[in-house]
Write a protein that holds these residues in place. Sequence first.
Motif, PDB file in Angstrom:
ATOM      1  N   MET A  17      -8.438  -1.045   5.754  1.00 37.01           N
ATOM      2  CA  MET A  17      -8.189  -2.542   5.469  1.00 37.01           C
ATOM      3  C   MET A  17      -8.239  -2.769   7.072  1.00 37.01           C
ATOM      4  SD  MET A  17      -4.759  -4.240   3.956  1.00 37.01           S
ATOM      5  CE  MET A  17      -5.171  -3.991   2.268  1.00 37.01           C
ATOM      6  N   LYS A  18      -8.612  -4.267   7.243  1.00 36.35           N
ATOM      7  CA  LYS A  18      -8.757  -4.826   8.476  1.00 36.35           C
ATOM      8  C   LYS A  18      -7.847  -5.963   8.604  1.00 36.35           C
ATOM      9  CE  LYS A  18     -13.514  -3.485   9.059  1.00 36.35           C
ATOM     10  NZ  LYS A  18     -14.898  -4.158   9.624  1.00 36.35           N
ATOM     11  N   VAL A  19      -7.676  -6.226   9.656  1.00 33.07           N
ATOM     12  CA  VAL A  19      -6.715  -7.537  10.254  1.00 33.07           C
ATOM     13  C   VAL A  19      -7.422  -8.890   9.522  1.00 33.07           C
ATOM     14  CG1 VAL A  19      -6.000  -8.991  12.068  1.00 33.07           C
ATOM     15  CG2 VAL A  19      -5.768  -6.539  12.277  1.00 33.07           C
ATOM     16  N   SER A  20      -8.528  -8.887   9.293  1.00 32.47           N
ATOM     17  CA  SER A  20      -9.060 -10.042   8.753  1.00 32.47           C
ATOM     18  C   SER A  20      -8.695 -10.077   7.190  1.00 32.47           C
ATOM     19  CB  SER A  20     -10.578 -10.125   8.664  1.00 32.47           C
ATOM     20  OG  SER A  20     -11.186  -8.890   8.219  1.00 32.47           O
ATOM     21  N   TYR A  39       5.614  -7.610   9.788  1.00 32.37           N
ATOM     22  CA  TYR A  39       6.219  -7.809   8.208  1.00 32.37           C
ATOM     23  C   TYR A  39       4.948  -7.636   7.535  1.00 32.37           C
ATOM     24  CZ  TYR A  39       7.247  -9.926   3.742  1.00 32.37           C
ATOM     25  OH  TYR A  39       7.128 -10.333   2.767  1.00 32.37           O
ATOM     26  N   ASP A  40       3.785  -8.786   8.044  1.00 30.36           N
ATOM     27  CA  ASP A  40       2.451  -8.823   7.397  1.00 30.36           C
ATOM     28  C   ASP A  40       1.574  -7.289   7.408  1.00 30.36           C
ATOM     29  OD1 ASP A  40       2.753 -11.461   7.439  1.00 30.36           O
ATOM     30  OD2 ASP A  40       1.969 -11.844   9.270  1.00 30.36           O
ATOM     31  N   VAL A  41       1.747  -6.675   8.466  1.00 33.31           N
ATOM     32  CA  VAL A  41       1.268  -5.320   8.444  1.00 33.31           C
ATOM     33  C   VAL A  41       1.848  -4.500   7.467  1.00 33.31           C
ATOM     34  CG1 VAL A  41       0.404  -3.267   9.725  1.00 33.31           C
ATOM     35  CG2 VAL A  41       0.412  -5.594  10.906  1.00 33.31           C
ATOM     36  N   ALA A  42       3.102  -4.204   7.325  1.00 34.00           N
ATOM     37  CA  ALA A  42       3.883  -3.561   6.601  1.00 34.00           C
ATOM     38  C   ALA A  42       3.578  -3.963   5.187  1.00 34.00           C
ATOM     39  CB  ALA A  42       5.316  -3.424   6.631  1.00 34.00           C
ATOM     40  N   ASP A  89       1.009  -3.001  -0.187  1.00 39.22           N
ATOM     41  CA  ASP A  89       0.457  -3.419  -1.320  1.00 39.22           C
ATOM     42  C   ASP A  89      -0.762  -2.432  -1.483  1.00 39.22           C
ATOM     43  OD1 ASP A  89       2.205  -5.721  -1.415  1.00 39.22           O
ATOM     44  OD2 ASP A  89       1.062  -6.999  -0.588  1.00 39.22           O
ATOM     45  N   SER A  90      -1.186  -2.089  -0.607  1.00 37.87           N
ATOM     46  CA  SER A  90      -2.482  -1.177  -0.874  1.00 37.87           C
ATOM     47  C   SER A  90      -1.937   0.196  -1.244  1.00 37.87           C
ATOM     48  CB  SER A  90      -3.215  -0.843   0.673  1.00 37.87           C
ATOM     49  OG  SER A  90      -4.264   0.237   0.372  1.00 37.87           O
ATOM     50  N   GLN A  91      -0.884   0.516  -0.915  1.00 40.80           N
ATOM     51  CA  GLN A  91      -0.240   1.970  -1.504  1.00 40.80           C
ATOM     52  C   GLN A  91      -0.089   1.488  -2.961  1.00 40.80           C
ATOM     53  OE1 GLN A  91       2.604   3.017   1.340  1.00 40.80           O
ATOM     54  NE2 GLN A  91       1.225   4.218   2.484  1.00 40.80           N
ATOM     55  N   ASN A 112      -1.527   3.716  -6.079  1.00 44.31           N
ATOM     56  CA  ASN A 112      -0.764   4.478  -6.952  1.00 44.31           C
ATOM     57  C   ASN A 112      -1.003   3.928  -8.551  1.00 44.31           C
ATOM     58  OD1 ASN A 112       1.366   6.029  -7.824  1.00 44.31           O
ATOM     59  ND2 ASN A 112       2.926   4.711  -7.060  1.00 44.31           N
ATOM     60  N   LYS A 113      -1.003   2.659  -8.863  1.00 43.13           N
ATOM     61  CA  LYS A 113      -1.498   2.186  -9.966  1.00 43.13           C
ATOM     62  C   LYS A 113      -2.992   2.588 -10.547  1.00 43.13           C
ATOM     63  CE  LYS A 113       0.766  -2.325 -10.099  1.00 43.13           C
ATOM     64  NZ  LYS A 113       0.744  -3.646 -10.196  1.00 43.13           N
ATOM     65  N   MET A 114      -4.023   2.747  -9.666  1.00 39.24           N
ATOM     66  CA  MET A 114      -5.255   3.468 -10.046  1.00 39.24           C
ATOM     67  C   MET A 114      -4.936   4.685 -10.327  1.00 39.24           C
ATOM     68  SD  MET A 114      -7.506   0.866 -10.034  1.00 39.24           S
ATOM     69  CE  MET A 114      -6.263   0.069 -10.800  1.00 39.24           C
ATOM     70  N   LEU A 115      -4.288   5.454  -9.509  1.00 39.55           N
ATOM     71  CA  LEU A 115      -3.991   6.978  -9.893  1.00 39.55           C
ATOM     72  C   LEU A 115      -3.594   7.073 -11.201  1.00 39.55           C
ATOM     73  CD1 LEU A 115      -3.116   8.437  -6.292  1.00 39.55           C
ATOM     74  CD2 LEU A 115      -5.420   8.701  -7.777  1.00 39.55           C
TER      75      LEU A 115
END
Length: 158
Positions: free
Chosen positions: A1-4, A118-121, A126-128, A132-135
């Motif tokens: 994931m990137k800053v953009s 906060y945005d980064v965390a 959200d990515s995790q 997790n849902k996909m797994l």
Amino acid sequence: MKVSDILRVKGGTLYTASPDDNLQDAIEAMSRLDIGSLAIMEHGELVGMLTFREIIQVLAESKGVLGNRTVRKVMDDHPMSCTPETSLDQVRPMMLSRHTRYMPVMDNRMLMGVISFYDVAKAVVDSQNFENKMLKAYIRDWPKEDDTDADDAPAAKG
């Protein structure tokens, strides 16, 4: 994931002030807007950042009296920055090493936005959560072994 990716979700709203603005006015704007930082712009270029950290430091040093201080006297005039192409794996240690809660995102000399810790965390969580849902979905839909396959196998000769 990137800053953009964070900027795309966060939107393009930028809160700025001039280095010659009265510090009290900048603090009131931050309070009214419920934000923790202002990008300090002069002649269309980023010249610093004003965050609650700098404000708390000046309040402690001056015993709560701001007087006629300008933003320029208090701002961080060498803020750490990143680009839209910087990965979050690079941003996290950068922010942690300098205890930076707000980071300007620059594309050459153009300010594209400001991301917060906060945005980064939130992006990482959200990515995790998505992973997790996909797994869990993959495991739930795991194909069951067909018992007939074992019966069809040739018997071992011995």
